[in-house]
Design a protein around this motif. Structure first.
Motif, mmCIF file in Angstrom:
data_model
loop_
_atom_site.group_PDB
_atom_site.id
_atom_site.type_symbol
_atom_site.label_atom_id
_atom_site.label_comp_id
_atom_site.label_asym_id
_atom_site.label_seq_id
_atom_site.Cartn_x
_atom_site.Cartn_y
_atom_site.Cartn_z
ATOM 1 N N ASP A 13 0.828 -1.218 0.000
ATOM 2 C CA ASP A 13 0.000 0.000 0.000
ATOM 3 C C ASP A 13 0.860 1.265 0.000
ATOM 4 O O ASP A 13 0.588 2.215 -0.754
ATOM 5 N N ALA A 14 1.887 1.304 0.839
ATOM 6 C CA ALA A 14 2.744 2.489 0.905
ATOM 7 C C ALA A 14 3.510 2.671 -0.401
ATOM 8 O O ALA A 14 3.718 3.808 -0.856
ATOM 9 N N ASN A 15 3.909 1.568 -1.041
ATOM 10 C CA ASN A 15 4.594 1.656 -2.324
ATOM 11 C C ASN A 15 3.687 2.241 -3.394
ATOM 12 O O ASN A 15 4.123 3.034 -4.235
ATOM 13 N N VAL A 16 2.432 1.843 -3.371
ATOM 14 C CA VAL A 16 1.468 2.342 -4.355
ATOM 15 C C VAL A 16 1.312 3.855 -4.217
ATOM 16 O O VAL A 16 1.327 4.595 -5.215
ATOM 17 N N GLU A 17 1.163 4.343 -2.986
ATOM 18 C CA GLU A 17 0.965 5.773 -2.777
ATOM 19 C C GLU A 17 2.196 6.575 -3.194
ATOM 20 O O GLU A 17 2.072 7.636 -3.821
ATOM 21 N N LEU A 18 3.388 6.084 -2.862
ATOM 22 C CA LEU A 18 4.600 6.788 -3.271
ATOM 23 C C LEU A 18 4.733 6.791 -4.786
ATOM 24 O O LEU A 18 5.066 7.821 -5.390
ATOM 25 N N ALA A 19 4.447 5.663 -5.422
ATOM 26 C CA ALA A 19 4.546 5.574 -6.875
ATOM 27 C C ALA A 19 3.595 6.544 -7.555
ATOM 28 O O ALA A 19 3.966 7.252 -8.509
ATOM 29 N N ARG A 20 2.369 6.617 -7.056
ATOM 30 C CA ARG A 20 1.376 7.522 -7.654
ATOM 31 C C ARG A 20 1.792 8.987 -7.484
ATOM 32 O O ARG A 20 1.735 9.785 -8.430
ATOM 33 N N THR A 21 2.259 9.328 -6.288
ATOM 34 C CA THR A 21 2.668 10.701 -6.009
ATOM 35 C C THR A 21 3.834 11.131 -6.885
ATOM 36 O O THR A 21 3.835 12.232 -7.457
ATOM 37 N N GLU A 22 4.838 10.273 -7.006
ATOM 38 C CA GLU A 22 6.014 10.650 -7.785
ATOM 39 C C GLU A 22 5.703 10.703 -9.273
ATOM 40 O O GLU A 22 6.236 11.566 -9.990
ATOM 41 N N ALA A 23 4.859 9.827 -9.757
ATOM 42 C CA ALA A 23 4.468 9.879 -11.165
ATOM 43 C C ALA A 23 3.743 11.186 -11.472
ATOM 44 O O ALA A 23 3.950 11.796 -12.530
ATOM 45 N N GLN A 24 2.905 11.637 -10.552
ATOM 46 C CA GLN A 24 2.192 12.902 -10.748
ATOM 47 C C GLN A 24 3.165 14.069 -10.780
ATOM 48 O O GLN A 24 3.027 14.990 -11.601
ATOM 49 N N LYS A 25 4.150 14.068 -9.883
ATOM 50 C CA LYS A 25 5.138 15.153 -9.879
ATOM 51 C C LYS A 25 5.917 15.180 -11.183
ATOM 52 O O LYS A 25 6.153 16.256 -11.759
ATOM 53 N N CYS A 26 6.325 14.035 -11.660
ATOM 54 C CA CYS A 26 7.123 14.008 -12.887
ATOM 55 C C CYS A 26 6.278 14.308 -14.119
ATOM 56 O O CYS A 26 6.777 14.871 -15.093
ATOM 57 N N ALA A 27 4.981 13.962 -14.079
ATOM 58 C CA ALA A 27 4.105 14.288 -15.198
ATOM 59 C C ALA A 27 3.949 15.789 -15.351
ATOM 60 O O ALA A 27 3.717 16.300 -16.462
ATOM 61 N N ALA A 28 4.111 16.514 -14.245
ATOM 62 C CA ALA A 28 4.007 17.971 -14.283
ATOM 63 C C ALA A 28 5.318 18.642 -14.670
ATOM 64 O O ALA A 28 5.374 19.873 -14.798
ATOM 65 N N THR A 29 6.367 17.864 -14.856
ATOM 66 C CA THR A 29 7.669 18.409 -15.232
ATOM 67 C C THR A 29 7.729 18.557 -16.747
ATOM 68 O O THR A 29 7.731 17.565 -17.476
ATOM 69 N N GLU A 30 7.757 19.780 -17.204
ATOM 70 C CA GLU A 30 7.673 20.058 -18.637
ATOM 71 C C GLU A 30 8.810 19.395 -19.403
ATOM 72 O O GLU A 30 9.974 19.460 -18.999
ATOM 73 N N ASN A 31 8.456 18.727 -20.476
ATOM 74 C CA ASN A 31 9.400 18.148 -21.449
ATOM 75 C C ASN A 31 10.143 16.905 -20.971
ATOM 76 O O ASN A 31 10.969 16.365 -21.715
ATOM 77 N N LEU A 32 9.858 16.401 -19.760
ATOM 78 C CA LEU A 32 10.585 15.225 -19.286
ATOM 79 C C LEU A 32 10.369 14.015 -20.190
ATOM 80 O O LEU A 32 11.247 13.143 -20.291
ATOM 81 N N ARG A 33 9.237 13.968 -20.882
ATOM 82 C CA ARG A 33 8.933 12.810 -21.725
ATOM 83 C C ARG A 33 9.919 12.643 -22.882
ATOM 84 O O ARG A 33 9.996 11.580 -23.490
#
Length: 527
Positions: free
Chosen positions: A181-201
């Motif tokens: 459960d804790a891994n899921v929450e950390l994974a979701r949070t970090e993916a959201q932060k990186c999705a907001a990082t312009e041009n990282l893709r």
């Protein structure tokens, strides 16, 4: 994947201090063009004789982290490359490169690009750390070229603003009861932060390979030679598939199977750790009179598993600090120190110190050992503290799509935990990639099409990039490659104890001729 080399001043000085080995132990770890298949073919067809005149202006290198090695002969520069190769005239970024010039211009053959792996390790200082391990014939024949891959350190560094700034800190070990459960929450949070990082893709392995071809052009070379370790083997395989006629001599050491990128590579850690761990357990067993961890490999293994489980349930505070030793920290230290055979005696001391800490009888010597475990690598001036973690995620999540089925991760982690207790279900657990946006392009297909100019170096008991992974790459490359396998443990093959492997490597660099058939070296004693 990778990886740094060692604790202290061991061996060929590929590695760093102990703290750096822990802070950068990652995968010892296709790719893309948001372009069409036709664009891929255009990459392949671009003629080698269009290399531009040398455009690089060499000068001083940027500031390194405190204590980092820096060869006095090293010079540096930057090469401008497109952010998005689908829009080559659009926004651009910079790639930092370094050079240790060939010692004898009259004997110069060309350039040898070097990559230490990671994903997301800096390679700017690699020419200086590799040079002492190479014979004069190679130093005379090649300009050694290092580089920071796009997004890493001095190459337009990226940041998602992650609180967990180290790569090992992202290793998703389940809770003591196996819950994720804790891994899921950390994974979701970090993916959201990186999705907001312009041009990282756009910071992918495929685009990094395209950057290397821009570096080739800037160097004024029609072809490049290349030596990649760990993740660098995947980068090299992708480059050789996009630009097969632009490679001269390619060495791939500690190898990634390109058909398993990336979740399959990670899941292989359970079995490969089980194959590697007995090397360290044997070292500890030989010191049972002083360590008391067990007199056989099986006894030491049982002691280790019981200690890790105990620390999962009851983390042990480290006196005089705000830190605690838990099961994940013990496993991460073990993973990092297994990368190099010279670290195995130190690893046994770490186990003993952790056991004494858990028992409340820490000695001064134990405290010194644990101080190294918890030491942080010094930051590089001007580089975000989460840069390596950000780029590790950008590459492992952005190169290929992952499953988004959270329940499936829970089930596979539980099964892994039972089958491979040394890794406690971590390799099959959920990563931020489960919540990552779709990659901008499909992985580059690595094939056997192209000239026979690739030498694969692989240890039998490499827990970061397994024997099976090396064999997978060998099969994919077919007649393009020759394979040198070594009956050895650890992540490094060259200059790690096998004269047979070293000779094959140097012969290939010197002559360009691959061994007529695959080689298996048995001249290293089991550690």
């Amino acid at each position: 994947m990778n990886e740094t080399r060692s604790v202290g001043t061991a061996g060929r000085s590929r590695g760093r201090r102990f703290a750096t080995a822990l802070a950068t132990a990652a995968l010892a770890v296709t790719v893309a063009t948001a372009c069409s298949d036709a664009a891929h073919e255009e990459d392949r067809r671009a003629p080698a004789d269009q290399a531009e005149a040398a455009a690089i202006e060499w000068g001083p290198c940027p500031a390194a982290a405190e204590g980092a090695p820096r060869d006095p002969g090293l010079t540096c520069a930057t090469v401008e490359v497109p952010l998005n190769y689908d829009e080559p005239d659009g926004a651009s970024i910079e790639v930092a490169v370094s050079r240790l010039a060939a010692a004898d211009p009259a004997e110069r053959h060309g350039v040898l690009l070097l990559n230490p792996g990671g994903p997301a390790l800096s390679g700017l200082d690699m020419p200086g750390t590799m040079a002492p391990t190479l014979p004069q014939s190679v130093l005379d024949g090649y300009d050694l070229i290092g580089f920071d891959p796009r997004g890493v350190e001095h190459s337009t560094p990226q940041s998602c603003g992650l609180e967990v700034a180290s790569v090992p800190g992202h290793f998703p070990y389940p809770a003591a009861d196996g819950s994720i459960d804790a891994n899921v929450e950390l994974a979701r949070t970090e993916a959201q932060k990186c999705a907001a990082t312009e041009n990282l893709r756009y910071f992918t392995t495929a685009n990094t390979a395209r950057d290397l071809d821009r570096v080739r052009e800037a160097l004024g070379e029609q072809k490049i030679s290349y030596w990649g370790q760990s993740y660098g083997t995947y980068l090299g395989a992708v480059y050789s598939s996009l630009y097969p006629e632009r490679t001269d001599r390619m060495i791939l050491e500690g190898n990634i199977d390109p058909t398993q990128v990336w979740s399959g590579v990670l899941e292989g850690w359970g079995e490969s750790m089980a194959e590697r761990f007995p090397d360290a357990a044997a070292v500890a067993a030989a010191q049972n009179d002083t360590l008391g961890l067990g007199g056989t490999v099986d006894e030491v293994t049982r002691t280790y598993l019981a200690l890790a489980d105990r620390l999962d349930r009851e983390p042990a505070p480290v006196p005089g600090t705000e830190q605690s030793m838990d099961g994940a920290t013990l496993r991460i230290a073990t993973y990092a120190l297994l990368l190099d055979n010279e670290n195995l005696p130190i690893l046994a001391q770490v186990w003993k110190a952790a056991a004494n800490l858990a028992d409340g009888r820490l000695t001064a010597a134990d405290g010194e050992v644990l101080a190294q475990v918890f030491a942080e690598a010094p930051p590089t001036p001007g580089v975000p503290t989460d840069n390596q973690a950000t780029m590790f995620l950008a590459l492992t999540c952005g190169d290929a799509e992952w499953s988004h089925d959270v329940a499936d991760y829970a089930g596979r982690s539980a099964a892994h935990r039972e089958a491979w207790p040394l890794t406690a279900g971590m390799p099959a657990n959920i990563w931020p990639c489960a919540f990552w946006p779709a990659p901008i392009e499909k992985p580059v297909t690595v094939t056997d099409e192209g000239p026979g100019d690739i030498l694969i170096l692989q240890n039998r008991r490499d827990h970061a990039t397994s024997w099976a992974s090396g064999q997978g790459l060998r099969q994919v490359l077919g007649d393009r490659a020759a394979f040198v396998g070594v009956e050895n443990g650890g992540h490094y093959v060259y200059d790690a104890g096998s004269a047979c492997a070293d000779r094959a490597t140097v012969d290939f660099l010197s002559t360009g001729h691959l061994p007529e058939e695959d080689v298996f070296c048995t001249d290293v004693e089991r550690n």
